[in-house]
Design an enzyme around this catalytic site. Sequence first.
Site, short mmCIF file in Angstrom:
data_model
loop_
_atom_site.label_atom_id
_atom_site.label_comp_id
_atom_site.label_asym_id
_atom_site.label_seq_id
_atom_site.Cartn_x
_atom_site.Cartn_y
_atom_site.Cartn_z
N SER A 63 0.75 -1.35 0.03
CA SER A 63 0.12 0.08 -0.01
C SER A 63 0.98 1.29 0.05
CB SER A 63 -0.83 -0.04 1.30
OG SER A 63 -1.93 0.91 1.06
N ASP B 119 -9.25 -3.04 -6.76
CA ASP B 119 -8.86 -2.42 -5.77
C ASP B 119 -9.30 -1.06 -5.92
OD1 ASP B 119 -7.67 -1.15 -3.61
OD2 ASP B 119 -5.80 -2.29 -3.82
N HIS C 22 -8.00 -5.05 -0.82
CA HIS C 22 -6.96 -4.27 -1.12
C HIS C 22 -5.36 -4.93 -0.75
CE1 HIS C 22 -4.16 -0.73 -0.96
NE2 HIS C 22 -4.07 -0.90 0.25
#
Length: 638
Positions: free
Chosen positions: A470, A556, A601
């Site tokens: 991320s 995502d 995610h």
Amino acid sequence: MDAFEKVRTKLETQPQEEYEIINAEVKHGGFVYYQEGCCLVRSKDEEADNDNYEVLFNLEELKLDQPFIDCIRVAPDEKYVAAKIRTEDSEASTCIVVKLSDQPVMEASFPNVSSFEWVKDEEEEDVLFYTFQRNLRCHDVYRATFGDNKRNERFYTEKDPSYFVFLYLTKDSRFLTINIMNKTTSEVWLIDGLSPWDPPVLIQKRIHGVLYYVEHRDDELYILTNVGEPTEFKLMRTAADSPAIMNWDLFFTMKRNTKVVDLDMFKDHCVLFLKHSNLLYVNVIGLADDSVRSLKLPPWACGFIMDTNSDPKNCPFQLCSPIRPPKYYTYKFAEGKLFEETGHEDPITKTSRVLRLEAKSKDGKSVPMTIFHKTDSEDLQKKPLLVHVYGAYGMDLKMNFRPERRVLVDDGWILAYCHVRGGGELGLQWHADGRLTKKLNGLADLEACIKTLHGQGFSQPSLTALTAFSAGGVLVGALCNSNPELLRAVTLEAPFLDVLNTMMDTTLPLTLEELEEWGNPSSDEKHKNYIKRYCPYQNIKPQHYPSIHITAYENDERVPLKGIVNYTDKLKEAIMEHAKDTGEGYQAPNVVLDIQPGGNHVIEDSHKKITAQIKFLYEELGLDSTSVFENLKKYLKF
């Protein structure tokens, strides 16, 4: 019973590698509520470890792919139970409400629920409060009743798109708090647990830069807040009937460089879970006499796992590290002592070492690192090194137990966790020093950490890999542009790589919420020019890069696939141009983009992803992977 037997048969015949069972568990009254297979069940507390349980709801009725229970809440009188259900490949969730009777039945279901809590009104009726999430934004609060007096109404909407809303029930269930927050500011409203239909009461109107969280005990509010100097968290209190900020009295202050991980309130004690100078502590505050007992926890411990607990005499919690499974501890208030789980001692305590070192960044800041390696490793300079980094949102680098990390250490790897600025390991100022126009501090910290590791004899560039997920992808991508010679390989998962274009696109669900972290390049030229200096996508150039493996997810919503694909294409073009200029004999790095289906995610437990990443690291570093995959198979099977 037929449905139950069908589910049991399916679970017994289906390989565990294909169906991972994840348990959420709540104790209420004399029962434990949890997930067994793909069913919501309950059993008497003393029988929780046996197969003697009652099936309340079969998740397969929702027709979801491999559903699991993420959260459970039981109504005060146990007339209803609510459960939030998700799947591994999506962030979307469904909240079901089951009526508890001789024949449990689903009373209602609500889509896209984020947080939810029960309270009981003056007429002994159970009221479910829940927040509704749309496009990752959580702005609406609803309340619902069931049975003969069924209703469902929205009673609060947050108008500012940069804030999100979540619910929290105080430990004594006296108040339900509506928490309205962005990355740096919060506002809390109280709903009286005895009169939930009355209008909520505002504690303190939002003040930019002021964060606060609320607990309750004996008609007093205990407020964890950063108000005042220094701007780190401190504990304050005030009477529940006069909650405004001018009535807050300072109750307890933290040491410098301290991160408040959590707070738990008991009848006569308040327990603070802390991280100070990269070590874990528990502070037990006696509320009757304001005494404080500070307990330093074992040096191997890197993270807390909180236990949902209603026992007023004990405070249980778990400690873990990336290579050691969670271990139970209990603080007993009567004895004033901490007790640890007895039994089999994990052999990793004798076969591995944990070190805490510091690197000096360019501006002289000391940056903490946590390092793991085998005790009997010789010549560490020739061992492979896997560096972990995050450095955003004031969040700590994840250091929960991961079996694949344990396997790597067993196979001779060194693991290094770099707690750079932008994260939260040393408190709120540590985050502030690595966000907005100070993001480059995090990059300088990461560079200093890797150079320090090599300088102190931990591996070498040709055996060094860097990993992140991320927002951690920003620092990794930036380092690949500025100092690629420090690394041999990189693995990224759902990485944020195109900061500039993402933050200029206000149609994306999180852009407005993220302005406090990255800045506003659309309206602030200073922010725009600063982001251009470090944005991974903007700074790709023809040069030698480490090999990179990227795992991305098709749908995502947090990190759009488009930005990752654009980054990968541009990187490949730059590598080809560099190879052309360098001439024959140049060994170009590998760039792998592995696009997984689904809209989640990050999927931590994906066996396919774990295997692919480890295979990539071993191939790129030229290591023999025979034993690691045998061990990995054993762990993943377990």
